[in-house]
Structure formats: C-alpha cells, structure tokens
Scaffold this active site. Structure first.
Site, PDB file in Angstrom:
ATOM      1  CG  PHE A   1      -2.037  -1.220   1.216  1.00  0.00           C
ATOM      2  CD1 PHE A   1      -1.714  -2.183   1.736  1.00  0.00           C
ATOM      3  CD2 PHE A   1      -3.074  -0.843   0.459  1.00  0.00           C
ATOM      4  CE1 PHE A   1      -2.807  -3.280   1.665  1.00  0.00           C
ATOM      5  CE2 PHE A   1      -4.171  -1.729   0.438  1.00  0.00           C
ATOM      6  CZ  PHE A   1      -3.861  -3.128   1.153  1.00  0.00           C
TER       7      PHE A   1
ATOM      8  CG  MET B   1      -3.868   4.320  -4.576  1.00  0.00           C
ATOM      9  SD  MET B   1      -3.406   6.104  -3.871  1.00  0.00           S
ATOM     10  CE  MET B   1      -1.805   6.325  -4.401  1.00  0.00           C
ATOM     11  N   PRO B   2      -3.708   0.508  -3.000  1.00  0.00           N
ATOM     12  CG  PRO B   2      -5.407  -1.301  -3.723  1.00  0.00           C
ATOM     13  CD  PRO B   2      -5.134   0.058  -3.412  1.00  0.00           C
ATOM     14  CB  THR B   3       1.049  -1.135  -5.410  1.00  0.00           C
ATOM     15  OG1 THR B   3       0.586   0.642  -5.630  1.00  0.00           O
ATOM     16  CG2 THR B   3       1.859  -1.213  -6.640  1.00  0.00           C
TER      17      THR B   3
ATOM     18  CG  ASP C   1      -1.161   2.093  -9.379  1.00  0.00           C
ATOM     19  OD1 ASP C   1      -1.774   2.205 -10.265  1.00  0.00           O
ATOM     20  OD2 ASP C   1      -0.735   2.572  -8.423  1.00  0.00           O
TER      21      ASP C   1
END
Length: 101
Positions: free
Chosen positions: A27, A39-41, A78
């Site tokens: 994150f 955001m989760p990556t 992402d």
C-alpha cells in the site's frame, strides 16, 4: 512526488500445474496527488508465456476483487506484472527449467 510505503502481510504464492504466481501487496500513500487515500499496488511475478488477453482478464479480475473488498475506485489499483523465465526461478534448490528427474 514523495511516497510512504509499507508492505502489508506475507507474500502469497499459488501453484497449479507448474504455473506459479508470486504476489506481494504494497500500500502506497501518495503525497501531493489526486489520489488521497492509500492505494493497493500489486507486484505479481509469473512464468512468461501468457497472452496479452490472459493478462488483461487477470488484471481486470484483481481490480474488481480489490474494489469490492477494499472499497476503492478502479483507478486507484495499480498492478505490476513481471514475466520470469523458468531458468530464472528456482524452488527447493532446483530450477524450473530443469526436467523432472
């Protein structure tokens, strides 16, 4: 742009008929960005050889599941796919490119 990063949880592995996918979830909180929430990556490593359409379906499914479970917008998810040659991946001291003994 500065970011704060933290890895959340262990790496996840899945294997089915010699097809391994390794996933690490990170994150990232972007500062000075239009995306104000974390955001989760997803960093996903998989054996090379999948078609563009397979990858497209895969990332669409991950994005949908992430939005439903974390309550984020699709444009905040992402996904980075890395194709790995079998000769560059080993499990238990044995390269995946080596034939079974």
């Amino acid at each position: 742009m500065r970011s704060k990063e933290r890895w959340n949880g262990p790496l996840c592995y899945a294997s089915s008929t010699g097809s391994i996918v390794r996933t690490a979830i990170k994150f990232t909180s972007q500062l000075h960005s239009s995306r104000s929430r974390a955001m989760p990556t997803f960093h996903i490593e998989l054996f090379e050889g999948r078609s563009l359409e397979q990858k497209r379906q895969f990332v669409e499914a991950i994005t949908k599941a992430t939005c439903e479970s974390l309550g984020v917008e699709p444009n905040s998810v992402d996904i980075i796919l890395t194709d790995v040659k079998r000769e560059n991946w080993a499990t238990g001291g044995r390269l995946w490119s080596e034939p079974d003994a």
